[in-house]
Write an enzyme that holds these catalytic residues in place. Structure first.
Site, PDB file in Angstrom:
ATOM      1  CB  SER A 228      -0.971   0.000   1.187  1.00  0.00           C
ATOM      2  OG  SER A 228      -1.940  -0.999   0.978  1.00  0.00           O
TER       3      SER A 228
ATOM      4  CE  LYS B 128      -9.023  -5.879   4.863  1.00  0.00           C
ATOM      5  NZ  LYS B 128      -9.272  -6.314   3.493  1.00  0.00           N
TER       6      LYS B 128
ATOM      7  CG  ASN C 172     -10.955  -1.195   2.890  1.00  0.00           C
ATOM      8  OD1 ASN C 172     -11.772  -0.274   2.888  1.00  0.00           O
ATOM      9  ND2 ASN C 172     -10.320  -1.581   1.799  1.00  0.00           N
TER      10      ASN C 172
ATOM     11  CG  ASP D 213     -11.322  -4.872   0.840  1.00  0.00           C
ATOM     12  OD1 ASP D 213     -10.320  -4.332   0.348  1.00  0.00           O
ATOM     13  OD2 ASP D 213     -11.371  -5.279   2.012  1.00  0.00           O
TER      14      ASP D 213
ATOM     15  N   GLY E 230     -15.289 -19.789  -0.233  1.00  0.00           N
ATOM     16  CA  GLY E 230     -14.901 -19.248   1.062  1.00  0.00           C
ATOM     17  C   GLY E 230     -16.062 -18.547   1.718  1.00  0.00           C
ATOM     18  CB  ALA E 231     -18.149 -18.978   4.249  1.00  0.00           C
TER      19      ALA E 231
ATOM     20  N   GLY F 169     -14.258 -13.470   6.147  1.00  0.00           N
ATOM     21  CA  GLY F 169     -14.410 -12.027   5.946  1.00  0.00           C
ATOM     22  C   GLY F 169     -14.167 -11.608   4.509  1.00  0.00           C
TER      23      GLY F 169
ATOM     24  CG  ASN G 292     -16.463 -22.180   3.660  1.00  0.00           C
ATOM     25  OD1 ASN G 292     -15.372 -21.847   3.189  1.00  0.00           O
ATOM     26  ND2 ASN G 292     -16.702 -22.219   4.947  1.00  0.00           N
TER      27      ASN G 292
ATOM     28  CB  ALA H 121     -21.734 -27.053   4.082  1.00  0.00           C
TER      29      ALA H 121
ATOM     30  N   GLY I 268      -5.174 -11.419  -7.533  1.00  0.00           N
ATOM     31  CA  GLY I 268      -5.913 -10.301  -6.957  1.00  0.00           C
ATOM     32  C   GLY I 268      -5.144  -8.999  -6.885  1.00  0.00           C
TER      33      GLY I 268
HETATM   34  P1  ATR Z   1     -10.699 -14.321   5.723  1.00  0.00           P
HETATM   35  O1  ATR Z   1     -11.059 -13.167   6.571  1.00  0.00           O
HETATM   36  O2  ATR Z   1      -9.404 -14.167   4.964  1.00  0.00           O
HETATM   37  O3  ATR Z   1     -11.798 -14.733   4.820  1.00  0.00           O
HETATM   38  P2  ATR Z   1     -11.235 -16.532   7.538  1.00  0.00           P
HETATM   39  O4  ATR Z   1     -12.430 -15.877   8.133  1.00  0.00           O
HETATM   40  O5  ATR Z   1     -10.273 -17.246   8.429  1.00  0.00           O
HETATM   41  O6  ATR Z   1     -10.321 -15.497   6.746  1.00  0.00           O
HETATM   42  O7  ATR Z   1     -11.732 -17.521   6.393  1.00  0.00           O
HETATM   43  C1  ATR Z   1     -10.859 -18.327   5.686  1.00  0.00           C
HETATM   44  C2  ATR Z   1     -11.638 -19.051   4.599  1.00  0.00           C
HETATM   45  O8  ATR Z   1     -10.737 -19.894   3.886  1.00  0.00           O
HETATM   46  C3  ATR Z   1     -12.740 -19.952   5.119  1.00  0.00           C
HETATM   47  O9  ATR Z   1     -13.774 -19.983   4.170  1.00  0.00           O
HETATM   48  C4  ATR Z   1     -12.027 -21.303   5.217  1.00  0.00           C
HETATM   49  O10 ATR Z   1     -12.906 -22.410   5.162  1.00  0.00           O
HETATM   50  P3  ATR Z   1     -13.633 -22.927   6.534  1.00  0.00           P
HETATM   51  O11 ATR Z   1     -14.711 -21.948   6.825  1.00  0.00           O
HETATM   52  O12 ATR Z   1     -14.157 -24.265   6.181  1.00  0.00           O
HETATM   53  O13 ATR Z   1     -12.543 -22.949   7.571  1.00  0.00           O
HETATM   54  C5  ATR Z   1     -11.206 -21.248   3.961  1.00  0.00           C
HETATM   55  N1  ATR Z   1     -10.015 -22.126   3.957  1.00  0.00           N
HETATM   56  C6  ATR Z   1      -8.858 -21.961   4.619  1.00  0.00           C
HETATM   57  N2  ATR Z   1      -7.990 -22.950   4.336  1.00  0.00           N
HETATM   58  C7  ATR Z   1      -8.621 -23.786   3.457  1.00  0.00           C
HETATM   59  C8  ATR Z   1      -8.252 -24.986   2.778  1.00  0.00           C
HETATM   60  N3  ATR Z   1      -7.047 -25.546   2.937  1.00  0.00           N
HETATM   61  N4  ATR Z   1      -9.164 -25.556   1.947  1.00  0.00           N
HETATM   62  C9  ATR Z   1     -10.382 -24.993   1.776  1.00  0.00           C
HETATM   63  N5  ATR Z   1     -10.783 -23.855   2.378  1.00  0.00           N
HETATM   64  C10 ATR Z   1      -9.923 -23.254   3.217  1.00  0.00           C
END
Ligand code: ATR
Length: 273
Positions: free
Chosen positions: A17, A66, A91, A106, A131-132, A134, A155, A158, A239
């Protein structure tokens, strides 16, 4: 007088940044300095207060603060933008005397990178968001607002995807990865942190439509997801453009000027090569 800005995070030493904002400042002729602040994990509010007391005009907030920044903004009685509230995260902070404004750029950064830099129009597209956490939550409303036809959230856990989908319904559906086998999506976005561990989510077969784009929100590495997508014939992006675009939108909030991003993105790509 030179106005001061900074990114606050932990760790933060690797942040691009300062480089990005210095380039924006040069290009627009704005007199500002942008630094790095590594706050202790339990010291976000104190570090912001100290920067502000020293005359700081604005901050970017990065991992892991964040979500904490949103809680802090509410406690401070700051003006919270609708998109930050919806993202559940802040952010960008702007300080103007007693006034505190809290925003999240973002999602706008992702949409702009997709639509402008990658020339991928989102309207009517079928999107799979992986992913689910933040990172995923922060981009959901902007994707829906851009007019996607369907937004699926996959995710490993699930239940987290389903909870997120319910919050953003109608328009979103959540499940594990297998639930979306054969989904033929136009765009697959990796918002998981799996790439940081050199892993990739369990993406089932048949996820990509012809001519699909695979987008990893990480940058600075060729992730297993990106490699796999290339093997499936998808077009691939990291990204880095989202990073530059979210920064440009923060710059606009602070300085009232939207800087040109193409030259800065090209500079970062050259440095990365
Ligand atoms: P962020 O704020 O970066 O999104 P987070 O809240 O820790 O960080 O979320 C990480 C995400 O990456 C989650 O969706 C996590 O899946 P889970 O909810 O099942 O934990 C996903 N993630 C991390 N490592 C992973 C892996 N090796 N394979 C699949 N999903 C992964």
């Amino acid at each position: 007088m030179t106005d001061r800005y900074a990114v606050i995070g932990h760790p933060v030493a690797h942040s691009k940044s300062p480089l990005i904002h210095a380039a924006f400042a040069r290009a627009t002729g704005e007199d500002l300095h942008y630094g790095l602040i590594e706050a202790p994990l339990d010291g976000f509010g104190a570090a912001v207060d100290a920067f502000r007391a020293g005359g700081g005009r604005g901050m970017n907030v990065t991992v892991p603060f964040k979500e904490a920044a949103l809680v802090w903004c509410r406690e401070q009685g700051g003006a919270l933008s609708a998109r930050a509230a919806r993202a559940g995260a802040v952010n960008t902070l702007a300080f103007d005397g007693e006034r505190l404004a809290c925003d999240n750029t973002d999602g706008a950064g992702l949409v702009r990178d997709l639509e402008v830099n990658l020339e991928f129009s989102l309207r009517g597209r079928r999107v799979l968001l992986m992913g689910a956490g933040g990172a995923a939550r922060g981009v959901m409303q902007p994707l829906l607002d851009a007019g996607v036809a369907a937004l699926a959230i996959a995710n490993r856990t699930a239940a987290r995807a389903q909870a997120l989908a319910e919050q953003f319904a109608p328009g979103a559906r959540g499940g594990d990865y297998a639930a979306f086998a054969g989904g033929r999506f136009d765009l697959v976005i990796n918002a998981t942190s799996a790439g940081l561990q050199d892993a990739m989510p369990d993406l089932p077969a048949g996820c990509y439509a012809a001519g699909a784009l695979a987008y990893d929100m990480l940058y600075g590495r060729d992730t297993p997801f990106m490699q796999h997508a290339r093997g499936q014939g998808a077009r691939v992006s990291d990204g880095l453009g989202m990073l530059v675009e979210q920064a440009a939108e923060a710059f606009r909030i602070w300085r009232g000027i939207l800087p040109d991003t193409a030259s800065v993105l090209a500079m970062l790509r050259r440095a990365q090569a």
